[in-house]
Design an enzyme around this catalytic site. Sequence first.
Site, short mmCIF file in Angstrom:
data_model
loop_
_atom_site.label_atom_id
_atom_site.label_comp_id
_atom_site.label_asym_id
_atom_site.label_seq_id
_atom_site.Cartn_x
_atom_site.Cartn_y
_atom_site.Cartn_z
N GLY A 144 -16.57 -7.47 1.29
CA GLY A 144 -16.56 -8.91 1.51
C GLY A 144 -16.88 -9.35 2.92
O GLY A 144 -17.21 -10.51 3.15
N CYS A 182 -14.58 -2.40 4.30
CA CYS A 182 -13.61 -1.63 3.54
C CYS A 182 -14.24 -1.03 2.28
O CYS A 182 -13.77 -0.04 1.75
CB CYS A 182 -12.42 -2.50 3.17
N GLY A 183 -15.32 -1.65 1.81
CA GLY A 183 -16.05 -1.12 0.66
C GLY A 183 -17.08 -0.07 1.03
O GLY A 183 -17.79 0.45 0.16
N ARG A 208 0.85 -1.20 0.00
CA ARG A 208 0.00 0.00 0.00
C ARG A 208 0.88 1.24 0.00
O ARG A 208 1.83 1.34 0.77
CB ARG A 208 -0.91 0.00 1.22
N ARG A 235 -3.99 2.50 16.90
CA ARG A 235 -4.79 1.93 15.81
C ARG A 235 -4.61 2.81 14.59
O ARG A 235 -3.97 3.84 14.63
CB ARG A 235 -6.29 1.89 16.18
N LYS A 236 -5.24 2.40 13.49
CA LYS A 236 -5.16 3.23 12.28
C LYS A 236 -5.92 4.53 12.50
O LYS A 236 -6.78 4.65 13.38
CB LYS A 236 -5.71 2.48 11.08
#
Length: 556
Positions: A472, A477-478, A87, A206-207
């Site tokens: 998914g 994430c989508g 990424r 965390r992110k």
Amino acid sequence: MVNTKPTGTSFLPEETLERCEKGNPTEKVKLAVDPVNAWVDIYEYARKIREGEMTWKDMEKADIDTRVKYVGMLHRNKRTPGQFLMRLKVPNGIVNSDQMRFYADSVEKYGAVNGVVDITTRANIQLRGVKLEDAGDIIDGLHARNQTSFQSALDSVRNMVGSPLAGIDDHELVDTRVLCNAVNDLISMDPETETRGNPQWANLPRKFNIAISGSRDDFAHTHINDIGLQPCVHAETGEMGFNVVLGGFMSIKRVAESVDSGMWIKADRESVVTFCEAILRIFRDESERKDRQKARLMWLVEKYGVEDFKKAVIAEVKSYDRGVEIFDEQPRPTEKFERRELLGVHPQKQVGKVRVGIMVPAGRLSATECRQMADLAEKYSDSEIRLTVEQNAILPNVAEDDVYELLKEPTLNGDSRFRVNPGFIEGNVVSCTGAEFCSLAMIETKSNAEAMGKKLETLVTIDRPIRIHWTGCPNSCGQVQAADIGIMGGPARKMNEETGKMMAVPGCKIFVGGRIGEDAHLSLEPYKTGIPIDDESLLPELVEILKAEFGAVDKK
């Protein structure tokens, strides 16, 4: 190569370190060997594998599963063992033809199936199929092109999202390019060595996501980011600045829309960088280190309470003594405004120039398609390409006189997957990685999303763009909760004709009614559940939803 940088752990106060010691397994991995080491270790791993001293299987589990993520490398162990997703960081989603060709060169050796490039929902780039022995060369190539993969995954600040129309928009309130690059450098540029990788932010809990919107369209989707900056004029001074929203995020356990912070900051570089730094410092040192599901900013804001968190941020900014002020939130504009579209040909504020939005189905690019996009940009847009959070691309600054020739290009016609004027459904499909590469996904998403979009175009007619997002698994994430129609992988059962019994099959939940823009809203409860994703089952469901909720009619 020897690491000469301080550790990320060295920036943590004693109280935070004590909590890390009692923290979750990821925290203990970070304490055992600091993530900063990965920025050097990755080169050593590459050398040893090339020279036959080891294979990827010889790596320590903590390295392959955790630490190399700080280089932006995520092992796809269940789908493609020994190969990684790499990424990048592409602030404001702006790339050029040389970079696009470099992406193609980097992945092509891994074959047409595994060696692909994805545009993400953060207007970012992901290279697929990467092997460890090639990682160092790819990283060096990125750094030579003023890009990096460092601090793009795991507990890092993710790609800086801005406006894809920055600098070319007649409705622009703030040009986000300088601001996105400045915050990106705060995060990933070491101020001491002026090299990529900033240890100060190398041990977050965390992110963390930051988005800066440049207009009322909110093309950056600020409502689903930890920090969202929404442009707004100060009611008394007339100065341009940002209202701040905080805490938006999506995860397997909780999906939360951002909340108003009660704060407004000026839109200059120093104010934006200082404000982000202050919140990052508070988040780094005070957020949860034991339960990763509660280690996002929203949980910390709720622990403080919005008003007390505001006071803490003001005090933090004041302690830096940079002359930056934080003001009370300003009234948002109330005049009618219609969010604009990014696909197609549209005039710019520059006389004689247009922007041309190009559909990239599900954000997936082959090496050949990367080069085709690079060639178009080189010929028509001074080699510049803008990526969008809808996983499409824009060619800016195209001369009006060149549009006719551009639209005739073979790359945009015939068997090509690229389109400038796609249908209202197929042009607005968004998809996560899916089961092809991601071990968490319960269904394949990208190929299904692209195929289903095309099929729906043949079945119904609709008078406006409809955003159909695929994800998914519940990590979303989508971003299915933000979509007009969201399809999330989930359990389903269907009658097996041979056995006469109901059998488990790939299925989904369907969400309806998410919105983006000024009137953003997340659809948190499923509209339907347990729907098999085969055409026979899912297509009729989607057609019915399009008719009932969005006014579609059968194609004549």
